[in-house]
Scaffold this motif. Structure first.
Motif, mmCIF file in Angstrom:
data_model
loop_
_atom_site.group_PDB
_atom_site.id
_atom_site.type_symbol
_atom_site.label_atom_id
_atom_site.label_comp_id
_atom_site.label_asym_id
_atom_site.label_seq_id
_atom_site.Cartn_x
_atom_site.Cartn_y
_atom_site.Cartn_z
ATOM 1 N N GLN A 11 -36.055 16.416 -22.849
ATOM 2 C CA GLN A 11 -35.437 17.130 -23.959
ATOM 3 C C GLN A 11 -36.529 17.721 -24.843
ATOM 4 O O GLN A 11 -37.457 17.035 -25.242
ATOM 5 N N ALA A 14 -35.825 21.871 -29.459
ATOM 6 C CA ALA A 14 -34.574 22.602 -29.726
ATOM 7 C C ALA A 14 -33.360 21.763 -29.336
ATOM 8 O O ALA A 14 -32.352 21.745 -30.046
ATOM 9 N N THR A 15 -33.443 21.036 -28.243
ATOM 10 C CA THR A 15 -32.337 20.183 -27.802
ATOM 11 C C THR A 15 -32.094 19.057 -28.791
ATOM 12 O O THR A 15 -30.945 18.754 -29.138
ATOM 13 N N LEU A 17 -32.855 19.032 -31.985
ATOM 14 C CA LEU A 17 -32.291 19.614 -33.206
ATOM 15 C C LEU A 17 -30.815 19.950 -33.027
ATOM 16 O O LEU A 17 -30.009 19.746 -33.943
ATOM 17 N N ARG A 18 -30.423 20.443 -31.850
ATOM 18 C CA ARG A 18 -29.009 20.730 -31.584
ATOM 19 C C ARG A 18 -28.181 19.445 -31.628
ATOM 20 O O ARG A 18 -27.060 19.439 -32.143
ATOM 21 N N GLU A 19 -28.728 18.353 -31.101
ATOM 22 C CA GLU A 19 -28.018 17.074 -31.132
ATOM 23 C C GLU A 19 -27.837 16.575 -32.564
ATOM 24 O O GLU A 19 -26.787 16.040 -32.922
ATOM 25 N N GLN A 21 -27.735 18.536 -35.269
ATOM 26 C CA GLN A 21 -26.737 19.420 -35.868
ATOM 27 C C GLN A 21 -25.331 19.040 -35.417
ATOM 28 O O GLN A 21 -24.394 19.044 -36.209
ATOM 29 N N SER A 22 -25.181 18.681 -34.159
ATOM 30 C CA SER A 22 -23.885 18.278 -33.634
ATOM 31 C C SER A 22 -23.386 17.010 -34.324
ATOM 32 O O SER A 22 -22.199 16.884 -34.642
ATOM 33 N N ARG A 25 -22.107 17.971 -37.746
ATOM 34 C CA ARG A 25 -20.975 18.905 -37.785
ATOM 35 C C ARG A 25 -19.692 18.180 -38.172
ATOM 36 O O ARG A 25 -19.352 17.145 -37.610
#
Length: 60
Positions: A11, A14-15, A17-19, A21-22, A25
């Motif tokens: 990972q 970026a991956t 950081l996406r996790e 953010q998820s 959410r």
């Protein structure tokens, strides 16, 4: 103080950081905990609380 996100199990930053953010959410009440081991993010935990309204109580 600064920290960098290093790759773990393939990972990239970026991956990770996406996790994060998820996990954030739609979180209204709760916490997101990020666990780091040897300068690598190894776990992201989401704790969510649901607040129940009392009967007859109007939300503000």
């Amino acid at each position: 103080m600064s920290a960098s996100l290093r790759s773990i199990d393939g990972q990239d930053e970026a991956t990770i950081l996406r996790e994060i953010q998820s996990a954030l959410r739609d979180l209204r009440f709760g916490a997101v905990e990020i666990t780091v081991h040897n300068a690598q993010v190894v776990q992201i935990e989401r704790k969510e609380k649901f607040r129940l309204q009392q009967p007859g109580h109007k939300p503000s």
